[in-house]
Design a protein around this motif. Structure first.
Motif, PDB file in Angstrom:
ATOM      1  N   ALA A   1      -4.356   3.713  -0.873  1.00 22.18           N
ATOM      2  CA  ALA A   1      -3.697   3.045  -1.989  1.00 22.18           C
ATOM      3  C   ALA A   1      -4.666   2.798  -3.146  1.00 22.18           C
TER       4      ALA A   1
ATOM      5  N   VAL B   1       2.308   1.844  -3.450  1.00 21.33           N
ATOM      6  CA  VAL B   1       1.335   2.456  -4.368  1.00 21.33           C
ATOM      7  C   VAL B   1       1.223   3.944  -4.100  1.00 21.33           C
ATOM      8  N   LEU B   2       1.167   4.304  -2.824  1.00 23.15           N
ATOM      9  CA  LEU B   2       1.068   5.719  -2.471  1.00 23.15           C
ATOM     10  C   LEU B   2       2.292   6.501  -2.952  1.00 23.15           C
TER      11      LEU B   2
ATOM     12  N   ARG C   1      -5.413   6.208  -4.843  1.00 18.11           N
ATOM     13  CA  ARG C   1      -4.271   6.669  -5.633  1.00 18.11           C
ATOM     14  C   ARG C   1      -3.994   5.736  -6.804  1.00 18.11           C
ATOM     15  N   GLY C   2      -4.198   4.439  -6.615  1.00 19.44           N
ATOM     16  CA  GLY C   2      -3.970   3.494  -7.705  1.00 19.44           C
ATOM     17  C   GLY C   2      -4.887   3.742  -8.892  1.00 19.44           C
TER      18      GLY C   2
ATOM     19  N   LEU D   1      -4.593   2.723   5.164  1.00 19.12           N
ATOM     20  CA  LEU D   1      -3.562   2.638   4.132  1.00 19.12           C
ATOM     21  C   LEU D   1      -4.121   2.073   2.835  1.00 19.12           C
ATOM     22  N   LEU D   2      -4.933   1.042   2.937  1.00 21.49           N
ATOM     23  CA  LEU D   2      -5.488   0.408   1.741  1.00 21.49           C
ATOM     24  C   LEU D   2      -6.448   1.340   1.006  1.00 21.49           C
TER      25      LEU D   2
ATOM     26  N   ALA E   1       0.830  -1.205   0.000  1.00 22.05           N
ATOM     27  CA  ALA E   1       0.000   0.000   0.000  1.00 22.05           C
ATOM     28  C   ALA E   1       0.867   1.259   0.000  1.00 22.05           C
TER      29      ALA E   1
END
Length: 809
Positions: free
Chosen positions: A677, A430-431, A680-681, A673-674, A427
């Motif tokens: 992520a 990805v961020l 943003r993903g 966090l997920l 995560a």
């Protein structure tokens, strides 16, 4: 207590809420000023944006076009609409190019036209000038404009009134057809309308738009004419209407869905009625607290966000309902779940306590609303709701389907630490590496206004010559006189830029109201009564006019020559006040004269032309707004960082065991966090609204994990907890999934974030926070007096994890 008495008590509670709601509504003042949700300004541009332009003409301006009919018909309709709106107190300015020049200056100020007009800067009222002007008037009286000019001549043979009227027009006014403004193609009549209500006043703007629509309907008659209305106020009304429509259908679907869900889950029609009472109590208490603490009004965003954020309180009665079973008093049931419920409430409130120290009025209101609402909901669930619920309902732990589901869950292996760490690292990666900006700082990209409407607004602004809404010259001084003098000094460089084509035009406060120094210089240029009469007599002798026609002119010139120079306060109640009000802003310790520009292509040329002058600055309001967003976000992030530490400490102290606290906090942290992520993903640039939604999602996750942990290894209590959390999560998921489908970016951001949070928090809390399940042989089946299960129970492990070696705490 009988069912009848429980229902009667619920109705009494409902009646008390109705009375309280009426009392609060009498005190409640809802504000629409978005500046309450902005931090204090740190730069001159930010201060100009917030404190001074927040209620300025840019936010009040509505642009209107009429089409769909021939030009003559549209011109007549434009005049009818302008006349109707000009007589309405809701509007400070209605311009369509057909305004009466005589109305530009009221009668009491008409002699001052010689101090306001620039004529005396280059001319003297001598015989030659007066003869030239009178010869021109003879020609004018033979033209189609004779009817307009003839009333002016006795007092104003040099037509200074018309020059001042021209100064009040936009720097680049559109063409005139049939006496009113039209676009370049000649197919649309144009009007510029300024409301007295600020753009941040949704109620005032809605009333203004409704008045304009009514005026158009009356002027349109049976013709095929159409109207287009754009501008901040029109957009806010359109967005408000769309938000209300979407809220209506979302609310209707939510209400039906929630009622059906509660009926299916509890098989009782009373449950939906009883369950809404703590939520209603929370909402009214939050509103009442904010109305009492903040006397200057409650912001509409506070109300909207507040009711969204305290939506978590719908979980409180659900836990009470799901844990209730035969043989256990509702009061004992409430006492059993209270420590866990109170821990969740206290932890969630901590997140909002930090907002009280944010320095942002809107966040402080939101904190008061939410903290009071959560506290009241929890206390009413603990102290009042047990008196209403059925003491012997259907026990969720007796459901075979729920047992099969829990058995399936028990076979899912608990995730090991390294796998969770790997998930967190993924995560974070990805961020870190997702393409595109992380944060969205451009507020204009959050607008739900359709692209075609924005394009239409840009077209009308271009046709009307409306000034650039991004760049402004701000001329500061310790007082209005100094600011006006410094603005007058910009005339030469700005005129040069217009001549070079770098600007199409500009509007300056000094063009409308010259400084007192300039007015005194013009007074000094006016001739004495004897000198003026001699020059006038000589000039009149060569024209068809009689000498005695111009006595009013002689009197007005002498009044202007000896009068005290005009100040901004002298213009109150006149069209000049409307014009100067948008260009000269006076505060207790300083004043700002504004210069708005049209046709600006290269700001650097303007900056070079005016650079180095005292008190003069070229303001980029777009950059100022973005810097405000960054400052606001910084405060919110700081508050959330402190809140996270306090929340962890609260959970730690409540559970008094590091391992238990970690089981509760880990699902919430991983889910946060997920969520980030995933957003943003998929290329979503994060906004302040995502942060607000993350707080709500974290509060839900904490609730889920606390109750899974609270159930311990008591099999039946685990089933009841699973039932409660399934109902809670489905209710929340329904509400926010529908919000995620909204066309309003703010609602969509909140809905999508919380939807992801509900799913992630429920799954991770179920996997991480739950205990291994045990069946009980013998022993009481009442609520546990400790998080581990009933006292005296003999645990027998079911599922693949083997017999317990002791209760994990």
């Amino acid at each position: 207590m009988s069912a009848f008495r429980r229902t009667a008590l619920a109705l009494v509670w409902l009646a008390i809420l109705a009375i309280a709601g009426y009392a609060i509504s009498q005190r409640l003042q809802v504000s629409g000023d978005l500046r309450k949700f902005m931090p204090s300004a740190q730069t001159p541009a930010q201060k100009l944006l917030l404190d001074e332009l927040g209620e300025g003409p840019g936010s009040r301006l509505l642009l209107m076009s009429l089409g769909g009919a021939d030009a003559e018909t549209l011109a007549a309709q434009s005049q009818a609409i302008a006349a109707t709106l000009a007589a309405d107190a809701r509007f400070s300015l209605v311009a369509n190019g057909g305004e009466d020049a005589l109305a530009a200056i009221p009668e009491r100020l008409r002699p001052y036209r010689y101090l306001l007009s620039p004529t005396l800067d280059a001319q003297r009222y001598d015989e030659a000038f007066l003869r030239e002007e009178l010869d021109a008037r003879v020609q004018d009286l033979g033209s189609p404009a004779a009817a307009l000019l003839e009333p002016l001549l006795p007092a104003d043979p040099t037509l200074e009134t018309l020059r001042i009227a021209e100064a009040m027009q936009p720097a680049t006014a559109p063409q005139r057809l049939h006496g009113v403004w039209f676009d370049q193609a000649g197919r649309e009549a144009l009007l510029a309308i300024e409301t007295k209500s600020a753009g941040f006043d949704p109620t005032g703007q809605q009333a203004a738009v409704a008045t304009i629509e009514a005026a158009f309907a009356a002027a349109r008659g049976n013709t095929a004419a159409t109207m287009t209305l754009t501008g901040p106020g029109a957009f806010s009304v359109e967005i408000g209407g769309r938000t209300q429509r979407e809220a209506s259908w979302i609310g209707m679907v939510d209400s039906i869905g929630l009622i059906l869900l509660l009926l299916i889950a509890y098989r009782s029609w009373r449950t939906p009625l009883f369950g809404v009472l703590p939520l209603a109590s929370a909402g009214l208490a939050g509103l009442g607290a904010v109305a009492f603490v903040f006397a200057d009004g409650v912001h509409g965003i506070t109300v909207a966000f507040g009711f969204t954020l305290i939506g978590v309180v719908q979980d409180y009665p659900i836990h009470l309902f799901s844990h209730q079973r035969a043989g256990v008093s509702p009061w004992a049931n409430a006492r059993a779940i209270w420590p866990t419920l109170a821990t969740g409430v206290a932890s969630t409130c901590i997140a909002y306590v930090t907002f009280l120290f944010s320095g942002v009025d809107g966040l402080q209101q939101l904190a008061v609303f939410t903290i009071v609402g959560l506290g009241v909901a929890a206390l009413t669930t603990r102290l009042l709701l047990p008196a209403l619920i059925d003491p012997a309902p259907r026990d969720p732990a007796a459901s075979p389907r729920l047992a099969r589901l829990w058995s399936a869950v028990a076979r899912v292996p608990r995730p090991r630490g390294w796998r969770l760490a790997l998930l967190a690292v993924f995560a974070l990666a990805v961020l870190r590496f997702a393409p595109g900006p992380f944060w969205q700082n451009d507020l204009s990209k959050l607008t739900p206004v359709p692209a075609d409407a924005l394009a239409r607004d840009a077209h009308l602004r271009d046709e009307l010559g409306a000034p650039d809404v991004r760049w402004l010259l701000a001329v500061r001084g310790p007082d209005a006189e100094t600011a006006l003098r410094r603005a007058e000094a910009l005339k030469a460089p700005l005129d040069a830029l217009v001549a070079q084509g770098a600007l199409a035009g500009y509007d300056s406060a000094a063009n409308v109201l010259p400084s007192a120094a300039t007015q005194r210089a013009r007074q000094a240029a006016l001739p004495t009564p004897d000198a003026l009469r001699a020059a006038l007599d000589a000039a009149v002798a060569a024209t068809p006019f009689r000498a005695d026609v111009f006595e009013a002119f002689l009197a007005d010139v002498e009044t202007a020559r000896t009068a005290k120079p005009l100040a901004p306060r002298d213009l109150v109640g006149t069209p000049l006040a409307t014009r100067i009000g948008g260009l000269l802003i006076e505060n207790d310790d300083h004043a700002v004269a504004l210069v708005s520009m049209t046709g600006l292509d290269d700001p650097s040329r303007v900056a070079a032309a005016v650079g180095g002058r005292e008190g003069v600055a070229l303001m980029d309001l777009k950059t100022a707004s973005e810097s405000l967003v960054v400052a606001y976000r910084g405060r919110v992030l700081f508050a959330l960082g402190i809140a996270a530490l306090l929340l962890a400490a609260t959970v730690w102290l409540a559970l008094r065991a590091p391992r238990r606290a970690l089981r509760v906090l880990l699902p919430m942290a991983l889910t946060t966090l997920l969520i980030l992520a995933v957003l943003r993903g998929f290329g979503v640039e994060l906004t302040l609204f995502h942060l607000v939604a993350l707080i709500l999602a974290a509060g839900l996750g904490l609730d889920y994990a606390l109750f899974f942990e609270h159930a311990g290894d008591d099999y039946e209590d685990q089933l009841r907890t699973l039932h409660a959390l399934i109902v809670c999560s489905l209710m929340t998921l329904l509400v926010f999934f529908l919000l995620a489908l909204s066309s309003i970016p703010v609602l969509r951001a909140i809905g999508l974030t919380v939807t992801l949070g509900v799913i992630g928090n429920f799954v991770l809390a179920l996997l991480i926070a739950r205990h291994p399940a045990s069946a009980f042989v013998g022993g009481p089946s009442g609520p546990s007096s400790s998080p581990g299960g009933p006292l005296g129970a003999i645990p027998q492990q079911i599922g693949p994890e083997g017999p317990p070696t002791g209760k994990e705490r």
